[in-house]
Design a protein around this motif. Structure first.
Motif, short mmCIF file in Angstrom:
data_model
loop_
_atom_site.label_atom_id
_atom_site.label_comp_id
_atom_site.label_asym_id
_atom_site.label_seq_id
_atom_site.Cartn_x
_atom_site.Cartn_y
_atom_site.Cartn_z
N UNK A 1 90.68 11.05 -23.71
CA UNK A 1 89.29 11.06 -24.16
C UNK A 1 89.17 10.31 -25.49
N UNK A 2 90.15 10.48 -26.36
CA UNK A 2 90.15 9.79 -27.64
C UNK A 2 90.11 8.27 -27.45
N UNK A 3 90.98 7.78 -26.59
CA UNK A 3 91.04 6.33 -26.36
C UNK A 3 89.73 5.81 -25.76
N UNK A 4 89.15 6.56 -24.84
CA UNK A 4 87.90 6.13 -24.22
C UNK A 4 86.74 6.12 -25.22
N UNK A 5 86.77 7.02 -26.20
CA UNK A 5 85.67 7.11 -27.17
C UNK A 5 85.86 6.21 -28.38
N UNK A 6 87.06 6.17 -28.93
CA UNK A 6 87.29 5.52 -30.21
C UNK A 6 87.62 4.03 -30.08
N UNK B 1 94.31 1.61 -46.06
CA UNK B 1 93.12 2.01 -45.30
C UNK B 1 92.82 0.99 -44.19
N UNK B 2 93.03 -0.28 -44.45
CA UNK B 2 92.78 -1.32 -43.45
C UNK B 2 93.84 -1.32 -42.34
N UNK B 3 95.02 -0.82 -42.64
CA UNK B 3 96.10 -0.81 -41.65
C UNK B 3 95.76 0.07 -40.45
N UNK B 4 95.00 1.13 -40.68
CA UNK B 4 94.65 2.04 -39.58
C UNK B 4 93.78 1.33 -38.53
N UNK B 5 92.63 0.76 -38.91
CA UNK B 5 91.86 0.05 -37.88
C UNK B 5 92.58 -1.18 -37.34
N UNK B 6 93.42 -1.82 -38.15
CA UNK B 6 94.17 -2.98 -37.64
C UNK B 6 95.09 -2.56 -36.49
N UNK B 7 95.78 -1.44 -36.67
CA UNK B 7 96.65 -0.93 -35.59
C UNK B 7 95.82 -0.51 -34.38
N UNK B 8 94.64 0.05 -34.63
CA UNK B 8 93.78 0.46 -33.52
C UNK B 8 93.26 -0.76 -32.74
#
Length: 180
Positions: A24-29, A133-140
């Motif tokens: 569910x996390x992957x489908x939403x985020x 802080x930018x590394x988190x969305x970059x990995x996502x």
């Protein structure tokens, strides 16, 4: 040639496994992150925030991040994608409605990942907290490119390598800039 065939097979297996990951996390985020990363909107927003709240260091980090993104996009899109044309993962592997949204360009390398990693790599030495802080969305972004079926893991790894290289190049060019 045998090791190359084994790597290609592992790349395909990992792609199928990642696409089939149904949390569910992957489908939403992940789709939200992908939408924000389209046309580097996420990185422009991060740069604007850094410039607004970070003083000279924030402005320097923002400029370096955007420069890194530009260099990565130059390396990944016009150069690398034209050197090696690779088909994207087969549409039949994708069980969700994301197959229609995939670009027609070469799968190799991931330009989204290159931009994300370049921004982060250029920001991190100038402002480590913002870089973390930018590394988190970059990995996502990198995870989403495989999960959505837009890329193979090797495309994302190559995009990451291009991004890190672009970030290092920009870091070299920005030596002596306020905040470095």
């Amino acid at each position: 040639m045998r090791p190359l065939a084994e790597l290609r097979d592992a790349d395909r297996r990992l792609t199928r496994w990642t696409i089939s990951w149904d949390s569910r996390w992957a489908r939403r985020v992940l789709p939200v992150v992908e939408g924000a990363a389209e046309h580097t909107k996420l990185w422009w927003a991060a740069a604007a925030t850094m410039a607004a709240v970070g003083g000279a260091r924030g402005r320097g980090a923002a400029a370096a991040g955007l420069a890194g993104t530009a260099v990565a996009e130059l390396l990944a899109v016009p150069m690398a994608k034209r050197l090696y044309a690779r088909r994207r993962p087969p549409q039949e592997w994708i069980t969700r409605g994301e197959a229609e949204d995939r670009p027609d360009s070469s799968s190799f390398p991931s330009g989204h990942t290159a931009a994300a990693f370049a921004f982060t790599a250029a920001v991190a030495p100038m402002w480590p907290t913002a870089g973390a802080a930018c590394a988190v969305p970059a990995a996502m972004v990198a995870a989403e490119r495989v999960h959505s079926g837009a890329h193979y893991p090797s495309d994302v790894a190559a995009g990451g390598a291009i991004g890190l290289t672009a970030g290092a190049l920009v870091r070299f060019l920005f030596q002596g800039y306020p905040g470095t």
